[in-house]
Design a protein around this motif. Structure first.
Motif, PDB file in Angstrom:
ATOM      1  N   THR A  79       0.814  -1.219   0.000  1.00  0.00           N
ATOM      2  CA  THR A  79       0.000   0.000   0.000  1.00  0.00           C
ATOM      3  C   THR A  79       0.845   1.265   0.000  1.00  0.00           C
ATOM      4  OG1 THR A  79      -0.137   0.025   2.423  1.00  0.00           O
ATOM      5  CG2 THR A  79      -1.861  -1.171   1.229  1.00  0.00           C
ATOM      6  N   SER A  80       2.139   1.122  -0.268  1.00  0.00           N
ATOM      7  CA  SER A  80       3.060   2.271  -0.294  1.00  0.00           C
ATOM      8  C   SER A  80       3.009   3.076   0.998  1.00  0.00           C
ATOM      9  CB  SER A  80       2.747   3.172  -1.497  1.00  0.00           C
ATOM     10  OG  SER A  80       2.888   2.455  -2.714  1.00  0.00           O
ATOM     11  N   GLY A  81       2.863   2.369   2.110  1.00  0.00           N
ATOM     12  CA  GLY A  81       2.910   3.013   3.416  1.00  0.00           C
ATOM     13  C   GLY A  81       1.592   3.510   3.956  1.00  0.00           C
ATOM     14  N   ALA A  82       0.492   3.266   3.256  1.00  0.00           N
ATOM     15  CA  ALA A  82      -0.811   3.716   3.759  1.00  0.00           C
ATOM     16  C   ALA A  82      -1.203   2.952   5.028  1.00  0.00           C
ATOM     17  CB  ALA A  82      -1.887   3.548   2.694  1.00  0.00           C
ATOM     18  N   GLY A 118       7.751   1.599   8.458  1.00  0.00           N
ATOM     19  CA  GLY A 118       8.083   0.189   8.573  1.00  0.00           C
ATOM     20  C   GLY A 118       9.573  -0.100   8.560  1.00  0.00           C
ATOM     21  N   ASN A 119      10.392   0.909   8.206  1.00  0.00           N
ATOM     22  CA  ASN A 119      11.843   0.727   8.210  1.00  0.00           C
ATOM     23  C   ASN A 119      12.439   0.862   9.608  1.00  0.00           C
ATOM     24  OD1 ASN A 119      11.148   3.498   8.229  1.00  0.00           O
ATOM     25  ND2 ASN A 119      13.206   4.070   7.544  1.00  0.00           N
ATOM     26  N   LYS A 131      13.731  -6.523  16.185  1.00  0.00           N
ATOM     27  CA  LYS A 131      14.766  -5.530  16.448  1.00  0.00           C
ATOM     28  C   LYS A 131      14.231  -4.143  16.118  1.00  0.00           C
ATOM     29  CE  LYS A 131      19.534  -4.315  15.204  1.00  0.00           C
ATOM     30  NZ  LYS A 131      20.722  -4.704  14.388  1.00  0.00           N
ATOM     31  N   VAL A 132      14.437  -3.197  17.018  1.00  0.00           N
ATOM     32  CA  VAL A 132      14.007  -1.815  16.806  1.00  0.00           C
ATOM     33  C   VAL A 132      15.195  -1.002  16.302  1.00  0.00           C
ATOM     34  CG1 VAL A 132      13.286   0.292  17.983  1.00  0.00           C
ATOM     35  CG2 VAL A 132      12.094  -1.843  18.424  1.00  0.00           C
ATOM     36  N   LEU A 133      14.972  -0.202  15.262  1.00  0.00           N
ATOM     37  CA  LEU A 133      16.054   0.549  14.623  1.00  0.00           C
ATOM     38  C   LEU A 133      15.993   2.039  14.905  1.00  0.00           C
ATOM     39  CD1 LEU A 133      15.949  -1.251  11.158  1.00  0.00           C
ATOM     40  CD2 LEU A 133      17.329  -1.832  13.159  1.00  0.00           C
TER      41      LEU A 133
END
Length: 247
Positions: A79-82, A118-119, A131-133
């Motif tokens: 969804t391209s980040g929706a 989501g990155n 893992k949290v970035l």
């Protein structure tokens, strides 16, 4: 999950009430287990523990968390980040502590936007780890958790050899297994409210339908791309899919 879950069985099915009641009890036990793992409002849940991580930290989690986060990342990409489960900080920016709506300032929105995307986390399915970035990441599975719970409850019913049932989470997500008995057995009749003046009845069988909240409730649906509440063109929006989690 802040809503009411119900199970509906055909009155003329092959199982008696006692058998269905015992199966339903096991379903609700499974629901309790999933909520304890996924709710960000429970301090010891997987999601709450993830939200307390510092950048670079890793935590072991349960399969429900892995399943939901993996699906969330896939849908975010499609969804391209929706759709974005890191939208928790943006949700909080538009709410007072009592849940009422508020208008955040531009600097507050900028900070919330920096921890949205989501990155900002990784899922390691093999190790059952997350893992949290980024710093201040706030996961919220409100868009997928109820559906995932219905899917798992449906699996419990199938283990009990119950293949005809309608599972309902707060009238916003339903999972139809099989169909009621009858001459046509087309499916379970489900109404999608708020779509149009001439609302039709959908006949669902081995399929799911999920709807947004009502537009009149305010800023409870955030578009992470604009960092603003979504402006729906109708009172409510619905989606259907083979699984309730996907819907």
């Amino acid at each position: 999950m802040a809503t009411e879950f119900t199970l509906l069985f055909p009155s003329d099915g092959e199982h008696d009430i006692d058998y269905l009641s015992r199966a339903a009890t096991e379903c609700f036990c499974e629901l309790d287990r999933i909520e304890a793992e996924l709710s960000r409002y429970k301090p010891n849940s997987d999601i709450a523990r993830i939200n307390r991580l510092l950048p670079g930290e890793v935590i072991r989690v349960g399969m429900a968390t892995i399943d939901c986060l993996g699906l969330a990342l896939a849908v975010a990409d499609e969804t391209s980040g929706a759709f974005d489960v890191t939208v928790g900080s943006l949700m909080d920016a538009y709410r007072n502590r009592d849940g009422s709506e508020r208008i955040p300032g531009s600097e507050e929105l900028r900070r919330a936007g920096k921890v949205t995307g989501g990155n900002l986390f990784e899922v390691d399915r093999g190790r059952l780890a997350v893992k949290v970035l980024g710093e201040g990441v706030s996961l919220d599975l409100g868009g997928v958790g109820k559906g995932y719970a219905l899917d798992q409850m449906g699996g419990v019913l199938e283990n009990w050899s119950i293949f005809d049932a309608l599972l309902n989470a707060g009238d916003s997500t339903v999972l139809a297994l099989g169909a009621p008995s009858g001459e046509t057995r087309q499916g379970w009749p489900v109404r999608a409210e708020g779509v149009s003046e001439n609302e039709g009845i959908l006949m669902l069988s081995n399929y799911s339908l999920s709807g947004s909240g009502f537009l009149e409730k305010g800023a409870h649906i955030i578009d992470p791309r604009s960092r603003k509440p979504a402006r729906l063109k109708r009172l409510r929006t619905w989606a259907s899919a083979p699984t309730a989690a996907m819907a």
